[in-house]
Design an enzyme around this catalytic site. Structure first.
Site, mmCIF file in Angstrom:
data_model
loop_
_atom_site.group_PDB
_atom_site.id
_atom_site.type_symbol
_atom_site.label_atom_id
_atom_site.label_comp_id
_atom_site.label_asym_id
_atom_site.label_seq_id
_atom_site.Cartn_x
_atom_site.Cartn_y
_atom_site.Cartn_z
ATOM 1 N N CYS A 177 0.840 -1.152 0.003
ATOM 2 C CA CYS A 177 -0.010 0.101 -0.035
ATOM 3 C C CYS A 177 0.739 1.140 -0.061
ATOM 4 O O CYS A 177 1.629 1.576 0.650
ATOM 5 C CB CYS A 177 -1.050 -0.032 1.288
ATOM 6 S SG CYS A 177 -1.727 1.423 1.437
ATOM 7 N N ASP A 178 0.826 2.118 -0.973
ATOM 8 C CA ASP A 178 1.430 3.247 -0.953
ATOM 9 C C ASP A 178 1.547 4.121 0.472
ATOM 10 O O ASP A 178 2.504 4.567 0.781
ATOM 11 C CB ASP A 178 0.960 4.538 -2.168
ATOM 12 C CG ASP A 178 1.192 3.753 -3.423
ATOM 13 O OD1 ASP A 178 2.064 2.825 -3.638
ATOM 14 O OD2 ASP A 178 0.635 4.054 -4.475
#
Length: 109
Positions: free
Chosen positions: A10-11
């Protein structure tokens, strides 16, 4: 120490980890896909956030739920699909913050 709950790809989780490291914190990731999510940990989250706040209703996981599961959102549904939880969920000291909120984190370190 900064404990981050989420998934490693996840960024926002990666940004949170990078931010914590830049602040010189001991950053630990609890990846739901690797480390899992048990009822006790979920109960801890629910003590800080109501289920409606905890769940990311824009996620692919949310869209994959049946209409019945969405209408009757329970801890069991989240335990089956922990990627429903908004990311990152960050624990600093005794505080928990949901989402990428470096300004709030800064106040806690």
């Amino acid at each position: 120490m900064m404990q981050i709950y989420g998934i490693k790809n996840c960024d926002k989780v990666r940004a949170a980890m990078r931010w914590g490291q830049e602040q010189g914190l001991d950053v630990q990731l609890h990846d739901y896909r690797v480390d899992g999510l048990d009822a006790q940990l979920l109960d801890t989250f629910i003590q800080h956030f109501p289920l409606e706040t905890l769940v990311n209703k824009r996620s692919t996981s949310w869209r994959g739920l049946s209409d019945e599961q969405r209408a009757q959102l329970t801890p069991e549904v989240i335990l089956e699909q922990p990627t429903l939880i908004k990311r990152p969920l960050v624990k600093l000291k005794q505080d928990m913050i949901l989402g990428f909120e470096p300004d709030q984190w800064k106040q806690l370190i």
